[in-house]
Design an enzyme around this catalytic site. Sequence first.
Site, mmCIF file in Angstrom:
data_model
loop_
_atom_site.group_PDB
_atom_site.id
_atom_site.type_symbol
_atom_site.label_atom_id
_atom_site.label_comp_id
_atom_site.label_asym_id
_atom_site.label_seq_id
_atom_site.Cartn_x
_atom_site.Cartn_y
_atom_site.Cartn_z
ATOM 1 N N ARG A 47 0.841 -1.204 0.000
ATOM 2 C CA ARG A 47 0.000 0.000 0.000
ATOM 3 C C ARG A 47 0.875 1.252 0.000
ATOM 4 O O ARG A 47 0.573 2.237 -0.664
ATOM 5 C CB ARG A 47 -0.944 0.012 1.221
ATOM 6 C CG ARG A 47 -1.581 1.399 1.467
ATOM 7 C CD ARG A 47 -2.874 1.360 2.264
ATOM 8 N NE ARG A 47 -2.820 0.546 3.457
ATOM 9 C CZ ARG A 47 -2.166 0.886 4.589
ATOM 10 N NH1 ARG A 47 -1.534 2.030 4.678
ATOM 11 N NH2 ARG A 47 -2.160 0.073 5.625
ATOM 12 N N TYR A 99 -15.770 18.004 -15.757
ATOM 13 C CA TYR A 99 -16.176 16.597 -15.768
ATOM 14 C C TYR A 99 -17.160 16.410 -14.627
ATOM 15 O O TYR A 99 -16.900 16.854 -13.510
ATOM 16 C CB TYR A 99 -14.939 15.704 -15.583
ATOM 17 C CG TYR A 99 -15.262 14.248 -15.399
ATOM 18 C CD1 TYR A 99 -15.751 13.502 -16.466
ATOM 19 C CD2 TYR A 99 -15.099 13.626 -14.169
ATOM 20 C CE1 TYR A 99 -16.061 12.161 -16.298
ATOM 21 C CE2 TYR A 99 -15.406 12.281 -13.997
ATOM 22 C CZ TYR A 99 -15.887 11.557 -15.059
ATOM 23 O OH TYR A 99 -16.189 10.236 -14.897
ATOM 24 N N ASP A 171 -6.872 19.061 -15.204
ATOM 25 C CA ASP A 171 -7.290 17.727 -15.637
ATOM 26 C C ASP A 171 -6.868 17.599 -17.105
ATOM 27 O O ASP A 171 -7.469 18.192 -17.995
ATOM 28 C CB ASP A 171 -8.812 17.589 -15.470
ATOM 29 C CG ASP A 171 -9.323 16.199 -15.847
ATOM 30 O OD1 ASP A 171 -8.633 15.488 -16.601
ATOM 31 O OD2 ASP A 171 -10.428 15.826 -15.390
ATOM 32 N N LYS A 196 -8.326 6.423 -19.522
ATOM 33 C CA LYS A 196 -8.650 6.850 -20.876
ATOM 34 C C LYS A 196 -7.452 6.646 -21.812
ATOM 35 O O LYS A 196 -7.068 5.525 -22.046
ATOM 36 C CB LYS A 196 -9.148 8.301 -20.838
ATOM 37 C CG LYS A 196 -10.183 8.576 -19.718
ATOM 38 C CD LYS A 196 -11.499 7.843 -19.939
ATOM 39 C CE LYS A 196 -12.464 7.894 -18.744
ATOM 40 N NZ LYS A 196 -12.756 9.218 -18.205
HETATM 41 C C1 LIG Z 1 -12.982 9.711 -16.963
HETATM 42 C C2 LIG Z 1 -12.602 11.051 -16.519
HETATM 43 C C3 LIG Z 1 -12.353 11.325 -15.158
HETATM 44 C C4 LIG Z 1 -12.536 10.304 -14.054
HETATM 45 O O1 LIG Z 1 -11.737 9.178 -14.174
HETATM 46 P P1 LIG Z 1 -12.172 7.744 -13.580
HETATM 47 O O2 LIG Z 1 -10.993 6.873 -13.859
HETATM 48 O O3 LIG Z 1 -13.419 7.340 -14.279
HETATM 49 O O4 LIG Z 1 -12.397 7.922 -12.116
HETATM 50 C C5 LIG Z 1 -11.961 12.609 -14.831
HETATM 51 N N1 LIG Z 1 -11.822 13.572 -15.756
HETATM 52 C C6 LIG Z 1 -12.063 13.350 -17.059
HETATM 53 C C7 LIG Z 1 -11.905 14.467 -18.034
HETATM 54 C C8 LIG Z 1 -12.458 12.085 -17.493
HETATM 55 O O5 LIG Z 1 -12.720 11.886 -18.797
#
Ligand SMILES: *Cc1c(COP(=O)(O)O)cnc(C)c1O
Length: 378
Positions: A47, A99, A171, A196
């Site tokens: 962890r 988001y 982000d 992603k």
């Molecule tokens: C998918 C996404 C998130 C969140 O990510 P998770 O892995 O689903 O928790 C945050 N910001 C953007 C722009 C995203 O496309």
Amino acid sequence: MRFETLAVHAGHWVDDETGAVTPSISLSTTFRRETDGTYPHGFIYSRTDNPNRTALESCLAALDGGEAAAAFASGQAATMSLFQALAPGDHVIAPNDAYYGTAKLLRDVFAAWGLEHSLVDMTDLVAVERALRPNTRLVWVESPSNPLLRITDIAAVAGLAHGAGAFVACDNTWATPALSRPIELGADFVMHATTKYLGGHSDVLGGALVARREGDALFERVRLLQRTGGAVAAPFDCWLVMRGVRTLPYRMRAQSAGAMAVATFLSTHPKVEAVHYPGLPTHAGHEIAVRQMSRFGGMLSLQVPGGREAAMGVAARCTLFTRATSLGGPESLIEHRASNEPPDTRTPQNLLRVSVGLEHPDDLIEDLDRALSGVAVA
Ligand SMILES: *Cc1c(COP(=O)(O)O)cnc(C)c1O
């Protein structure tokens, strides 16, 4: 090293014991102490630190030009750790088209905990400046935004935030470090949903926070929350993201080219009301995108005449695009975004969000053309 070279080599090494060129997955939860009580490899318990996670963190820090990174079990866990690193009574500014998971955390989790927030139009610098308060600790940026692909001038927002003594986090999930490096533009933190494009194959959930400076008090708190809270990325998940990153520059190139071809096609289609893609010269954020992105990414959205039913109909008639949420994989996805968001969503009901995959763009265009041909034009 250039970006393509970093993507292949950062965080990778050849194992001296076996000669393995690809790293192995360290599933062990615990690590042996020497007779003198030390841990010669630096690992104690999984962890706290794990070899695959350490490798991924050094890789992601290198790609974004930061000094350190912390990898989490999801993008949301990464975002949450930064909000948690703040204190009750602090104020956060975030985009009004953030988001929806980010906005949901601020509204439904952290408001009750005492973290204040304002949602503003980040493309309006005057609005950002007006929203700054003496207790503003963090300005959260997301560019391109979801689902209208709005572009925020990251350097300008960072200038305003720093002038008010606030940190800036970006982000960077949609642009990825292959196309945009927010730390070079002034951001203090970069957040990624590695789920992603970094993972890149729709088969791993993960997140990361990259920090400009390793020793920052705020990042030290993120580290504490990561290691003590334990929302860490699992060894296999780290390994999958590392594998994905090796081809990231080439996937982003192909997906950007595909999205540009699809957006260009849609921009003159009689059954399309609007196309949102920052690579189109008609897009409101195009000039800023040209400055802060090397390409325009694989995401776009379109609006069709006739509202929700018409949009749903187009998605239903697609055969190559899969109707699903998420993005960044090799397969193209199409999503009626509003119905995946809360009822008070700002997302237009006639909007479809598209993640352009790695198929031949002409096949994607033919599929969309067929699906759009069923739209009645008033
Ligand atoms: C998918 C996404 C998130 C969140 O990510 P998770 O892995 O689903 O928790 C945050 N910001 C953007 C722009 C995203 O496309």
